[in-house]
Each structure stands twice: as C-alpha cells, then as structure tokens.
Design a protein around this motif. Structure first.
Motif, PDB file in Angstrom:
ATOM      1  N   MET A   1       6.435   9.511   3.093  1.00 12.86           N
ATOM      2  CA  MET A   1       7.071   9.869   4.361  1.00 12.86           C
ATOM      3  C   MET A   1       8.426   9.191   4.547  1.00 12.86           C
ATOM      4  O   MET A   1       9.173   9.533   5.441  1.00 12.86           O
ATOM      5  CB  MET A   1       6.157   9.496   5.535  1.00 12.86           C
ATOM      6  CG  MET A   1       4.929  10.372   5.670  1.00 12.86           C
ATOM      7  SD  MET A   1       5.299  12.025   6.315  1.00 12.86           S
ATOM      8  CE  MET A   1       5.096  13.034   4.838  1.00 12.86           C
ATOM      9  N   GLY A   2       8.703   8.189   3.720  1.00 10.90           N
ATOM     10  CA  GLY A   2       9.999   7.518   3.780  1.00 10.90           C
ATOM     11  C   GLY A   2      10.001   6.339   4.735  1.00 10.90           C
ATOM     12  O   GLY A   2       9.364   6.358   5.790  1.00 10.90           O
ATOM     13  N   ALA A   3      10.738   5.294   4.358  1.00 10.67           N
ATOM     14  CA  ALA A   3      10.915   4.113   5.196  1.00 10.67           C
ATOM     15  C   ALA A   3      12.330   4.011   5.738  1.00 10.67           C
ATOM     16  O   ALA A   3      12.686   3.005   6.348  1.00 10.67           O
ATOM     17  CB  ALA A   3      10.593   2.852   4.391  1.00 10.67           C
ATOM     18  N   GLY A   4      13.136   5.046   5.516  1.00  9.63           N
ATOM     19  CA  GLY A   4      14.513   5.044   5.985  1.00  9.63           C
ATOM     20  C   GLY A   4      14.644   5.517   7.410  1.00  9.63           C
ATOM     21  O   GLY A   4      13.660   5.699   8.129  1.00  9.63           O
ATOM     22  N   PRO A   5      15.869   5.772   7.848  1.00  7.83           N
ATOM     23  CA  PRO A   5      16.104   6.170   9.238  1.00  7.83           C
ATOM     24  C   PRO A   5      15.466   7.496   9.610  1.00  7.83           C
ATOM     25  O   PRO A   5      15.127   7.716  10.775  1.00  7.83           O
ATOM     26  CB  PRO A   5      17.636   6.261   9.330  1.00  7.83           C
ATOM     27  CG  PRO A   5      18.144   5.424   8.207  1.00  7.83           C
ATOM     28  CD  PRO A   5      17.133   5.550   7.118  1.00  7.83           C
ATOM     29  N   GLU A   6      15.295   8.407   8.648  1.00  5.04           N
ATOM     30  CA  GLU A   6      14.722   9.723   8.930  1.00  5.04           C
ATOM     31  C   GLU A   6      13.481   9.951   8.069  1.00  5.04           C
ATOM     32  O   GLU A   6      13.479   9.638   6.878  1.00  5.04           O
ATOM     33  CB  GLU A   6      15.739  10.831   8.646  1.00  5.04           C
ATOM     34  CG  GLU A   6      16.970  10.790   9.541  1.00  5.04           C
ATOM     35  CD  GLU A   6      16.638  11.069  10.984  1.00  5.04           C
ATOM     36  OE1 GLU A   6      15.660  11.818  11.234  1.00  5.04           O
ATOM     37  OE2 GLU A   6      17.337  10.550  11.868  1.00  5.04           O
ATOM     38  N   PRO A   7      12.425  10.520   8.646  1.00  3.80           N
ATOM     39  CA  PRO A   7      11.229  10.814   7.850  1.00  3.80           C
ATOM     40  C   PRO A   7      11.505  11.892   6.808  1.00  3.80           C
ATOM     41  O   PRO A   7      12.401  12.724   6.971  1.00  3.80           O
ATOM     42  CB  PRO A   7      10.218  11.316   8.890  1.00  3.80           C
ATOM     43  CG  PRO A   7      10.768  10.902  10.218  1.00  3.80           C
ATOM     44  CD  PRO A   7      12.251  10.855  10.065  1.00  3.80           C
ATOM     45  N   VAL A   8      10.705  11.886   5.756  1.00  2.00           N
ATOM     46  CA  VAL A   8      10.764  12.916   4.726  1.00  2.00           C
ATOM     47  C   VAL A   8       9.943  14.117   5.191  1.00  2.00           C
ATOM     48  O   VAL A   8       8.818  13.965   5.669  1.00  2.00           O
ATOM     49  CB  VAL A   8      10.224  12.385   3.387  1.00  2.00           C
ATOM     50  CG1 VAL A   8      10.133  13.497   2.355  1.00  2.00           C
ATOM     51  CG2 VAL A   8      11.101  11.245   2.888  1.00  2.00           C
ATOM     52  N   ARG A   9      10.493  15.293   5.056  1.00  2.00           N
ATOM     53  CA  ARG A   9       9.773  16.500   5.463  1.00  2.00           C
ATOM     54  C   ARG A   9       8.756  16.881   4.380  1.00  2.00           C
ATOM     55  O   ARG A   9       9.013  16.715   3.193  1.00  2.00           O
ATOM     56  CB  ARG A   9      10.747  17.635   5.701  1.00  2.00           C
ATOM     57  CG  ARG A   9      10.057  18.908   6.187  1.00  2.00           C
ATOM     58  CD  ARG A   9      10.959  19.786   6.986  1.00  2.00           C
ATOM     59  NE  ARG A   9      10.199  20.876   7.567  1.00  2.00           N
ATOM     60  CZ  ARG A   9      10.436  21.393   8.738  1.00  2.00           C
ATOM     61  NH1 ARG A   9      11.404  20.909   9.474  1.00  2.00           N
ATOM     62  NH2 ARG A   9       9.714  22.403   9.201  1.00  2.00           N
ATOM     63  N   SER A  10       7.604  17.429   4.823  1.00  2.00           N
ATOM     64  CA  SER A  10       6.562  17.842   3.897  1.00  2.00           C
ATOM     65  C   SER A  10       6.165  19.286   4.196  1.00  2.00           C
ATOM     66  O   SER A  10       5.367  19.543   5.103  1.00  2.00           O
ATOM     67  CB  SER A  10       5.343  16.921   4.020  1.00  2.00           C
ATOM     68  OG  SER A  10       4.335  17.302   3.111  1.00  2.00           O
ATOM     69  N   GLY A  11       6.741  20.224   3.455  1.00  3.57           N
ATOM     70  CA  GLY A  11       6.417  21.642   3.635  1.00  3.57           C
ATOM     71  C   GLY A  11       6.676  22.101   5.048  1.00  3.57           C
ATOM     72  O   GLY A  11       7.746  21.841   5.618  1.00  3.57           O
TER      73      GLY A  11
ATOM     74  N   LEU B   1       0.804  -1.219   0.000  1.00  4.22           N
ATOM     75  CA  LEU B   1       0.000   0.000   0.000  1.00  4.22           C
ATOM     76  C   LEU B   1       0.839   1.271   0.000  1.00  4.22           C
ATOM     77  O   LEU B   1       0.279   2.365  -0.098  1.00  4.22           O
ATOM     78  CB  LEU B   1      -0.910   0.010   1.234  1.00  4.22           C
ATOM     79  CG  LEU B   1      -1.818  -1.203   1.431  1.00  4.22           C
ATOM     80  CD1 LEU B   1      -2.564  -1.088   2.756  1.00  4.22           C
ATOM     81  CD2 LEU B   1      -2.801  -1.337   0.274  1.00  4.22           C
ATOM     82  N   LEU B   2       2.155   1.141   0.090  1.00  3.65           N
ATOM     83  CA  LEU B   2       3.011   2.305   0.270  1.00  3.65           C
ATOM     84  C   LEU B   2       3.373   2.971  -1.059  1.00  3.65           C
ATOM     85  O   LEU B   2       3.137   2.428  -2.146  1.00  3.65           O
ATOM     86  CB  LEU B   2       4.286   1.890   1.008  1.00  3.65           C
ATOM     87  CG  LEU B   2       4.086   1.285   2.407  1.00  3.65           C
ATOM     88  CD1 LEU B   2       5.437   0.915   3.015  1.00  3.65           C
ATOM     89  CD2 LEU B   2       3.315   2.229   3.321  1.00  3.65           C
ATOM     90  N   HIS B   3       3.971   4.123  -0.941  1.00  5.52           N
ATOM     91  CA  HIS B   3       4.480   4.868  -2.096  1.00  5.52           C
ATOM     92  C   HIS B   3       5.572   4.039  -2.789  1.00  5.52           C
ATOM     93  O   HIS B   3       6.334   3.324  -2.121  1.00  5.52           O
ATOM     94  CB  HIS B   3       5.061   6.198  -1.600  1.00  5.52           C
ATOM     95  CG  HIS B   3       5.485   7.132  -2.673  1.00  5.52           C
ATOM     96  ND1 HIS B   3       6.684   6.988  -3.344  1.00  5.52           N
ATOM     97  CD2 HIS B   3       4.897   8.242  -3.195  1.00  5.52           C
ATOM     98  CE1 HIS B   3       6.811   7.973  -4.224  1.00  5.52           C
ATOM     99  NE2 HIS B   3       5.742   8.734  -4.157  1.00  5.52           N
ATOM    100  N   PRO B   4       5.677   4.095  -4.100  1.00  2.06           N
ATOM    101  CA  PRO B   4       6.720   3.314  -4.795  1.00  2.06           C
ATOM    102  C   PRO B   4       8.118   3.560  -4.255  1.00  2.06           C
ATOM    103  O   PRO B   4       8.927   2.624  -4.165  1.00  2.06           O
ATOM    104  CB  PRO B   4       6.582   3.770  -6.248  1.00  2.06           C
ATOM    105  CG  PRO B   4       5.158   4.193  -6.376  1.00  2.06           C
ATOM    106  CD  PRO B   4       4.785   4.789  -5.052  1.00  2.06           C
ATOM    107  N   GLY B   5       8.418   4.807  -3.891  1.00  2.00           N
ATOM    108  CA  GLY B   5       9.735   5.094  -3.333  1.00  2.00           C
ATOM    109  C   GLY B   5       9.956   4.408  -2.005  1.00  2.00           C
ATOM    110  O   GLY B   5      11.071   3.942  -1.709  1.00  2.00           O
ATOM    111  N   GLU B   6       8.912   4.328  -1.201  1.00  2.00           N
ATOM    112  CA  GLU B   6       9.025   3.638   0.089  1.00  2.00           C
ATOM    113  C   GLU B   6       9.171   2.139  -0.103  1.00  2.00           C
ATOM    114  O   GLU B   6       9.933   1.478   0.618  1.00  2.00           O
ATOM    115  CB  GLU B   6       7.805   3.975   0.943  1.00  2.00           C
ATOM    116  CG  GLU B   6       7.748   5.445   1.336  1.00  2.00           C
ATOM    117  CD  GLU B   6       6.381   5.893   1.806  1.00  2.00           C
ATOM    118  OE1 GLU B   6       6.302   6.949   2.459  1.00  2.00           O
ATOM    119  OE2 GLU B   6       5.370   5.194   1.518  1.00  2.00           O
TER     120      GLU B   6
END
Length: 248
Positions: A202-212, A154-159
């Motif tokens: 929002m990212g699945a890595g160590p740090e979340p992706v910022r949104s605005g 269900l996640l974003h392709p990048g995630e």
C-alpha cells in the motif's frame, strides 16, 4: 474519479437521513467513546445490542476496551438504523464467505440491505465507514520509534525501503500510516491478513498505492492528536441502490 470521503464527527454533525450517496463512502469519527455511552444512558446498550455483542463486550479487559467495543457497536447500529430507516435493535448481521478460503468469516453485512460498512475500534479513535460498495476503514495511534520498528519488519520490502529513506523522526507516523492503509484495504476486500501483511503493498509514502478498482485514501482526523486513519473502497460507476430520504 469519485469524490474523497468526508469525515463526520459524532455529536457535532447530524445523523444521516437516508442511505449514503453513491461514490465515496461516508466516514464517522467517534472521538469520545465513554462520553457517547454516557449521553445515550446506562440502559441503551443492553436494550439495543444483540446477546452475542453483549457477551463479547462483557468478556473484554481492561475496561476501556469494553467501553470502546460497546460504544462502537452501539453507534454502528444507530447509524445503520438512520441510513436504513430501521430501529437500531432491529439491524441484523451476517458474514460473507471469505474470498480466500470460502469459510463464513468474510466481510460483515447487514441482512437484506445493500449497504456496506466497516468499523475500527482498535488502537486509535473509533471510526465507521458506510457506502454502496465494499469499504474498509482503520485508525491507529502513532507508535513509539521502537514500536514502529517492530511493525516495519512485517511490511512489504518496498515499504520497508520507503521507510528507511525517511528521517528517523518521520518513520513512526509513516509506518502506522502504511499499516492503516493495509488494514483498511484488507477489511474492504474481506480477507484480513490471511497471506501476511508483507504480501500487500500500500506504500509508506505521501500517497497510497492504488490496487485495481480499489481506492485507498488517508483520512484527516482533526482534533485527534497522534493518530492516523485510512479508508479503502471499491469504486463503481453506478450505484445499485436508490436512496430513500435524499431525493431517491
């Protein structure tokens, strides 16, 4: 950049004595919902919760879900009462209009108080967040490998690509960490998953992706095994609320 949210634990940390300070929200962890209700006594929930809350709790099955709902909403009222200087039973709520469709099912707000809040009582520990700007919080238990694989679809392709690059043993935690970031952000924005979870990265890595203007942070849950949590809040330079009880 504002400070990161601190996680306070119900039963260990004292209740607030006024409105939360400006900047990052205050987050409260309730590790034992049943114990919290026992400590408050058998009649407290009936005296404090609104009729709609009591009906919702009575309809929930199984019993642990009913316990978590009742404890979470009683604690929400207790903390809002402490922040606002009101009796918990006197706190009333209203829904904002959804920013996506305009219907009145957006963020819940306290009537006549510029205090934002968010609650999580689903698959992880009960968490609540409070701040002077919109906020969202979410917690979840770490799923099995098969459960994580279902969520990952269900996640974003990048995630999904980020998860695929991880060792298999790390994917369940990374997957649910990504999901709690999304839930927290969308609760804060007030839309929920109206466009589907794949639409928000929002990212699945160590740090979340910022949104605005929104900052998303992973929260430490010391003492709560196999669970992760995240908080999202809209940063603002100046608070619009002078804080009674804390020198304001």
């Amino acid at each position: 950049m504002s400070r990161a949210p601190a996680v306070r634990t119900v039963g260990r940390d004292p209740l607030p004595d006024g409105a939360p300070p400006p900047g990052a929200p205050e987050v409260w962890l309730l590790p034992d919902a049943a114990g919290y209700l026992r400590a408050r006594g058998p009649d407290t929930a009936a005296a404090v919760l609104a009729a709609a809350e009591r009906r919702r709790a009575a309809a929930l099955r199984p019993a642990p879900a009913r316990t978590r709902y009742t404890a979470a909403h009683l604690l929400l009222r207790e903390l809002l009462g402490a922040y606002l200087g009101r009796a918990p039973a006197a706190v009333t709520f209203v829904r904002e209009r959804c920013p996506h469709c305009g219907a009145p099912h957006g963020r819940p707000l306290v009537v006549d108080a510029p205090l934002y809040f968010s609650l999580s009582r689903g698959g992880g520990p009960v968490l609540l967040a409070f701040g002077d700007a919109p906020v969202g919080v979410d917690a979840a238990a770490v799923p099995s490998a098969s459960g994580a694989a279902e969520v990952a679809r269900l996640l974003h392709p990048g995630e999904r690509a980020e998860l695929a690059a991880l060792p298999a043993a790390e994917r369940p935690t990374a997957c649910v960490r990504c999901w709690t970031r999304k839930e927290a952000y969308l609760k804060g924005v007030g839309t929920g998953f109206v466009s589907g979870p794949a639409e928000v990265w929002m990212g699945a890595g160590p740090e979340p992706v910022r949104s605005g203007p929104w900052r998303v942070v992973d929260l430490p849950l010391g003492g709560v095994p196999a669970a992760v949590a995240a908080c999202a809040y809209r940063e603002r330079a100046v608070s619009r609320w002078r804080r009674p009880g804390r020198g304001g």
